[in-house]
Design a protein around this motif. Structure first.
Motif, PDB file in Angstrom:
ATOM      1  N   TYR A 575     -36.581 -12.931  11.739  1.00  0.00           N
ATOM      2  CA  TYR A 575     -36.719 -12.263  10.451  1.00  0.00           C
ATOM      3  C   TYR A 575     -38.027 -11.484  10.481  1.00  0.00           C
ATOM      4  N   LYS A 576     -37.912 -10.195  10.643  1.00  0.00           N
ATOM      5  CA  LYS A 576     -39.114  -9.394  10.867  1.00  0.00           C
ATOM      6  C   LYS A 576     -39.486  -8.606   9.619  1.00  0.00           C
ATOM      7  N   GLY A 577     -40.719  -8.828   9.169  1.00  0.00           N
ATOM      8  CA  GLY A 577     -41.295  -8.043   8.086  1.00  0.00           C
ATOM      9  C   GLY A 577     -42.701  -7.642   8.483  1.00  0.00           C
ATOM     10  N   LEU A 578     -43.489  -7.194   7.540  1.00  0.00           N
ATOM     11  CA  LEU A 578     -44.863  -6.780   7.802  1.00  0.00           C
ATOM     12  C   LEU A 578     -45.829  -7.792   7.212  1.00  0.00           C
ATOM     13  N   ASN A 579     -46.799  -8.220   8.010  1.00  0.00           N
ATOM     14  CA  ASN A 579     -47.856  -9.036   7.430  1.00  0.00           C
ATOM     15  C   ASN A 579     -48.731  -8.168   6.540  1.00  0.00           C
ATOM     16  N   LEU A 580     -49.601  -8.784   5.793  1.00  0.00           N
ATOM     17  CA  LEU A 580     -50.429  -8.064   4.831  1.00  0.00           C
ATOM     18  C   LEU A 580     -51.252  -6.982   5.508  1.00  0.00           C
ATOM     19  N   GLU A 581     -51.888  -7.321   6.614  1.00  0.00           N
ATOM     20  CA  GLU A 581     -52.758  -6.363   7.301  1.00  0.00           C
ATOM     21  C   GLU A 581     -51.970  -5.162   7.818  1.00  0.00           C
ATOM     22  N   SER A 582     -50.815  -5.407   8.420  1.00  0.00           N
ATOM     23  CA  SER A 582     -50.006  -4.302   8.940  1.00  0.00           C
ATOM     24  C   SER A 582     -49.476  -3.420   7.818  1.00  0.00           C
ATOM     25  N   ALA A 583     -49.069  -4.042   6.705  1.00  0.00           N
ATOM     26  CA  ALA A 583     -48.570  -3.261   5.568  1.00  0.00           C
ATOM     27  C   ALA A 583     -49.664  -2.356   5.006  1.00  0.00           C
ATOM     28  N   LEU A 584     -50.864  -2.898   4.842  1.00  0.00           N
ATOM     29  CA  LEU A 584     -51.970  -2.084   4.342  1.00  0.00           C
ATOM     30  C   LEU A 584     -52.336  -0.989   5.332  1.00  0.00           C
ATOM     31  N   TYR A 585     -52.309  -1.311   6.621  1.00  0.00           N
ATOM     32  CA  TYR A 585     -52.626  -0.337   7.672  1.00  0.00           C
ATOM     33  C   TYR A 585     -51.656   0.843   7.615  1.00  0.00           C
ATOM     34  N   ALA A 587     -49.578   1.682   5.118  1.00  0.00           N
ATOM     35  CA  ALA A 587     -49.607   2.360   3.816  1.00  0.00           C
ATOM     36  C   ALA A 587     -50.797   3.301   3.716  1.00  0.00           C
ATOM     37  N   THR A 588     -51.929   2.876   4.220  1.00  0.00           N
ATOM     38  CA  THR A 588     -53.120   3.711   4.155  1.00  0.00           C
ATOM     39  C   THR A 588     -52.961   4.956   5.016  1.00  0.00           C
ATOM     40  N   LEU A 589     -52.424   4.795   6.210  1.00  0.00           N
ATOM     41  CA  LEU A 589     -52.273   5.937   7.115  1.00  0.00           C
ATOM     42  C   LEU A 589     -51.239   6.937   6.623  1.00  0.00           C
ATOM     43  N   THR A 590     -50.202   6.470   5.937  1.00  0.00           N
ATOM     44  CA  THR A 590     -49.130   7.355   5.495  1.00  0.00           C
ATOM     45  C   THR A 590     -49.279   7.796   4.051  1.00  0.00           C
ATOM     46  N   GLY A 591     -50.361   7.375   3.388  1.00  0.00           N
ATOM     47  CA  GLY A 591     -50.554   7.748   1.993  1.00  0.00           C
ATOM     48  C   GLY A 591     -49.523   7.127   1.077  1.00  0.00           C
ATOM     49  N   SER A 592     -49.149   5.881   1.351  1.00  0.00           N
ATOM     50  CA  SER A 592     -48.074   5.210   0.625  1.00  0.00           C
ATOM     51  C   SER A 592     -48.618   4.183  -0.358  1.00  0.00           C
ATOM     52  N   GLN A 719     -59.759  -1.925   7.140  1.00  0.00           N
ATOM     53  CA  GLN A 719     -60.564  -0.732   7.366  1.00  0.00           C
ATOM     54  C   GLN A 719     -61.079  -0.698   8.807  1.00  0.00           C
ATOM     55  N   ARG A 720     -61.385  -1.873   9.333  1.00  0.00           N
ATOM     56  CA  ARG A 720     -61.800  -1.971  10.739  1.00  0.00           C
ATOM     57  C   ARG A 720     -60.668  -1.489  11.657  1.00  0.00           C
ATOM     58  N   LEU A 721     -59.439  -1.894  11.356  1.00  0.00           N
ATOM     59  CA  LEU A 721     -58.299  -1.420  12.138  1.00  0.00           C
ATOM     60  C   LEU A 721     -58.182   0.096  12.065  1.00  0.00           C
ATOM     61  N   LEU A 722     -58.395   0.649  10.884  1.00  0.00           N
ATOM     62  CA  LEU A 722     -58.282   2.092  10.707  1.00  0.00           C
ATOM     63  C   LEU A 722     -59.348   2.831  11.500  1.00  0.00           C
ATOM     64  N   VAL A 723     -60.548   2.276  11.546  1.00  0.00           N
ATOM     65  CA  VAL A 723     -61.635   2.911  12.300  1.00  0.00           C
ATOM     66  C   VAL A 723     -61.376   2.796  13.796  1.00  0.00           C
ATOM     67  N   MET A 724     -60.978   1.612  14.229  1.00  0.00           N
ATOM     68  CA  MET A 724     -60.842   1.351  15.662  1.00  0.00           C
ATOM     69  C   MET A 724     -59.588   1.961  16.274  1.00  0.00           C
ATOM     70  N   ALA A 728     -60.289   6.564  11.595  1.00  0.00           N
ATOM     71  CA  ALA A 728     -60.676   6.821  10.203  1.00  0.00           C
ATOM     72  C   ALA A 728     -62.183   6.990  10.102  1.00  0.00           C
ATOM     73  N   THR A 729     -62.618   7.956   9.298  1.00  0.00           N
ATOM     74  CA  THR A 729     -64.049   8.211   9.119  1.00  0.00           C
ATOM     75  C   THR A 729     -64.482   8.072   7.668  1.00  0.00           C
ATOM     76  N   GLY A 730     -63.658   7.459   6.848  1.00  0.00           N
ATOM     77  CA  GLY A 730     -64.013   7.234   5.453  1.00  0.00           C
ATOM     78  C   GLY A 730     -63.188   6.107   4.884  1.00  0.00           C
ATOM     79  N   PRO A 731     -63.655   5.462   3.815  1.00  0.00           N
ATOM     80  CA  PRO A 731     -62.916   4.339   3.220  1.00  0.00           C
ATOM     81  C   PRO A 731     -61.592   4.806   2.622  1.00  0.00           C
ATOM     82  N   ARG A 732     -60.573   3.992   2.812  1.00  0.00           N
ATOM     83  CA  ARG A 732     -59.254   4.304   2.274  1.00  0.00           C
ATOM     84  C   ARG A 732     -58.660   3.040   1.669  1.00  0.00           C
ATOM     85  N   THR A 733     -57.914   3.205   0.592  1.00  0.00           N
ATOM     86  CA  THR A 733     -57.232   2.078  -0.034  1.00  0.00           C
ATOM     87  C   THR A 733     -55.840   2.509  -0.477  1.00  0.00           C
TER      88      THR A 733
END
Length: 757
Positions: A575-585, A587-592, A719-724, A728-733
């Motif tokens: 049963y495959k879904g997204l953990n919290l970190e992956s979902a935020l990652y 969503a942030t990258l796709t503007g969702s 945010q660390r995932l987004l930078v690494m 990413a060069t700025g905060p995103r939520t």
């Protein structure tokens, strides 16, 4: 003078362990490594190779400018969080530096020597001068960019210059701000420690040009043995781009590149090409003819389903998804085609035929095709759709399952523009053989059948660009996956999932159990019936077995072939879904935004992706209340839904939800909450009025709950995932999240977002 850069304070207690224990040892080893690199003895260089790059990486981030850069990427950080993130990020560039061309140049013939600065690791790109927005303090050009070079003065007479290999080989290229091939932060690489270029002795003007570069990247302080050396701008008369002529290696590039094969004692082997790629799968993913000179109304060159003007036209070239390799949508459609060919569906095979004849070889071929489309060097972040101001996207964090996808994903396409869903197929090349569908395909037959149904159900929506089927980021990128697993282990320590809200998922598990029983051989099924029905007669047992067989025949998710009894017939159920970190990652990258369908996901969002227990912003309560009052008709007939969408059957609530995201992100300048709430109530009748007859079993009534955090959903670790991993060069939520409610909420309740209620 900067004081207490690495000191943390707990009340009146001052702690400088980071300076003493981390940087003390690092500086000792680093200074020895620098001296070894200056002397050039191959054995000394080999022994100190990793120490040098660890020291170099620390010198980039531990400086006042480096710490300011971290703050600019994350937003406000207290001193403890700043130190944690500095330590987490400090080795992020080492792999790419080590894979590049390494040249050590000398100032021995010049009367001017290299200066010392308060930001000694200097980054240069000829297409990004001091006025470029990408170089606004504390930003520097990305180390991962193709034309970026890194300069580090080892001492007054010696300077190290790192250049990406493909730029060194073809310095006349014009796309120097795009990412280098296989750009990545972290990850394993393989390189020769004896490969250096050392024979270049710089002239006075060339040393001055490098000093001009070094000074241009400082925060405040520089030092030199002579006063005049501190003012290279008085003597440097060239352009910014001309500095590249000094920095580029002139010869001996034969020392770098090529392929490396390594054999291990256990019989396994390793492979790395000149860009650090560990397979040759990338050869099959570049487009034969990358699109060029695309007109505004032509299909976009990134492979989306949209016209160029509605997709990438407004983005700078460096920020677009790549046009020279197949994109996310194209890879999904290629996989759909491959699956249908492997299962002979294009040659007239029926689904019943597939259920009867699905073989181990077909399961292996399907998963091998999937793995070939997503090799280990995939830069998933670059392939994702970019945020778009006119599109409302949502990331579904729940389970990707064909039995629920209509209610949780497809049925919401009239109300949102696009949905991002995790791909249910697993990457067998990243798994132990005993668990892999490539090496142990027999145990994945049932799961493969289920995943194929989901894929075929989603295909028309993938083709239309409405659904983005994304492989799990933690599987595609091993370093990202390891970091996420470590974060989840810490975050969920002592946590227990809520007992309520899981009945639909438990029901799916019960269905799987009944399905598996229906595929047992007859003698095993008779023993099962006898165990659960004391003293049944033969006639009743025959009737029960006949009924079970009829149910199995009618069940599209069931194999119509007997499975071996015992461990040999065991089937993995994933049963495959997204953990919290992956979902935020994602969503942030796709503007969702994010939407969920279980209390478990909702609780984790509220407790771990914002200040613990923070209430939804009060100013958005009118919008939340107005949303709760709307009964959303969700169409469970995917074919009918596709026709409705192609006919433009889109309620106005989609535009209002898009405005909500913009208003939250631009607080005080977007639509006022009371205005949005009024517009939602006005749209309610259009949402609830459908052309589908009331009582249609393929229509489901669902409600929405809204939560708007004070500063958006996010985590420092994300945010660390987004930078690494995404540059990413700025905060995103994420501005807000929605919860699907399959039971009507109490009218006017104020606690709908509280997981304990």
């Amino acid at each position: 003078m900067e004081y207490d850069l690495y000191t943390t304070k707990f009340g009146a207690t001052i702690n400088d362990d980071i300076e003493k224990r981390l940087f003390g040892a690092l500086d000792d080893k680093g200074s020895q490594a620098v001296r070894a690199f200056v002397r050039g003895d191959p054995s000394e260089v080999h022994e100190s190779f990793q120490d040098f790059f660890t020291y170099l990486a620390a010198q980039k981030l531990r400086t006042p400018k480096g710490l300011d850069w971290i703050r600019s990427c994350y937003g406000p950080l207290d001193q403890i969080d700043l130190m944690v993130e500095m330590q987490a990020l400090r080795t992020m560039h080492c792999t790419m530096w080590a894979e590049g061309v390494r040249e050590i140049v000398s100032a021995a013939d010049s009367d001017v020597k290299f200066i010392v600065t308060d930001h000694p690791v200097t980054v240069y790109n000829p297409q990004l001068d001091l006025t470029a927005q990408a170089c606004t303090y504390p930003q520097d050009p990305m180390v991962a960019s193709l034309g970026t070079q890194t300069v580090f003065a080892l001492d007054a007479d010696t300077c190290m210059i790192f250049t990406h290999l493909e730029y060194a080989k073809e310095s006349s290229r014009h796309d120097l701000t795009r990412l280098r091939t296989n750009a990545r932060h972290h990850g394993m690489g393989m390189t020769r420690t004896d490969s250096f270029i050392r024979d270049r002795r710089l002239s006075r003007d060339e040393v001055i040009a490098i000093n001009y570069l070094l000074k241009s990247r400082v925060k405040r302080y520089i030092a030199a043995a002579k006063m005049d050396w501190l003012y290279p701008e008085r003597h440097f008369n060239g352009s910014w781009a001309e500095i590249a002529k000094v920095l580029l290696p002139k010869n001996d590039l034969w020392r770098f590149g090529g392929e490396i094969y390594v054999g291990y004692r256990d019989g396994t082997s390793g492979y790395w090409d000149e860009h650090g790629r560990t397979s040759k799968a990338h050869k099959f993913l570049p487009r034969d003819s990358p699109r060029k000179n695309v007109a505004a109304n032509d299909f976009c060159g990134c492979g989306s389903a949209y016209a160029f003007k509605d997709c990438c036209q407004s983005l700078p070239a460096a920020e677009r998804p790549p046009w020279d390799v197949y994109g996310l949508r194209e890879r999904n459609l290629m996989f759909c085609n491959a699956v249908q060919d492997i299962l002979n569906l294009r040659d007239g095979a029926s689904w019943e035929d597939v259920r009867r004849t699905l073989s181990d070889a077909q399961v292996e071929r399907i998963h091998s095709a999937f793995a070939a489309l997503w090799p280990e060097d995939t830069d998933l972040a670059s392939l994702l759709p970019r945020p778009h101001p006119k599109k409302l996207r949502t990331v579904f964090a729940g389970i990707a399952d064909p039995r629920t996808v209509d209610a949780t994903v497809l049925g919401w396409l009239p109300y949102v523009d696009e949905v991002v869903v995790v791909n249910p197929f697993v990457l067998g090349t990243r798994m132990k053989p005993e668990f892999s569908p490539i090496d142990s395909p027999a145990a994945h037959k049932m799961q493969t059948l289920k995943n194929v149904i989901l894929l075929l159900k989603l295909e028309p929506f993938i083709r239309a660009g409405l659904v983005h089927l994304v492989p799990d980021p933690c599987e595609v990128c091993a370093p990202l996956g390891q970091l996420v697993r470590d974060v989840i282990t810490d975050r969920t320590a002592g946590w227990k999932p809520p007992t309520g809200g899981l009945h639909r998922l438990l029901k799916l598990g019960e269905e799987e159990h009944r399905r598996f029983m229906g595929m047992l051989p007859e003698d095993s099924l008779r023993r099962y019936v006898a165990k659960h029905m004391p003293q049944p007669d033969t006639e009743v047992t025959d009737q029960i077995i006949a009924y079970i067989r009829r149910q199995t025949e009618a069940d599209p998710y069931a194999l119509l072939q007997a499975l071996p009894v015992g461990e040999a017939g065991a089937q993995f159920q994933i049963y495959k879904g997204l953990n919290l970190e992956s979902a935020l990652y994602l969503a942030t990258l796709t503007g969702s935004v994010i939407h969920v369908d279980t209390d478990t996901h909702w609780e984790q969002l509220l407790m771990d992706a914002q200040p613990a227990g923070a209430a939804s912003q009060r100013e958005w309560d009118p919008v939340r209340q107005a949303l709760t009052e709307i009964t959303f008709p969700v169409d469970l007939d995917s074919q009918r839904l596709a026709l409705r969408l192609s006919g433009g059957d889109v309620p106005p609530v989609r535009t209002l939800l898009l405005r909500l995201g913009a208003a939250v992100a631009e607080s005080g300048t977007g639509s006022a909450p009371h205005v949005l709430a009024k517009q939602l109530r006005q749209a309610r009748a259009k949402v609830e009025r459908t052309a589908i007859p009331i009582g249609d079993s393929q229509m489901l009534e669902v409600w929405l709950d809204l939560h708007v955090p004070p500063t958006g959903f996010g985590r420092l670790e994300v945010q660390r995932l987004l930078v690494m991993f995404a540059g990413a060069t700025g905060p995103r939520t994420v501005p807000y999240a929605l919860r699907l409610l399959f039971d009507e909420p109490a009218n006017g309740r104020d606690d709908a977002s509280d997981p304990d209620v």
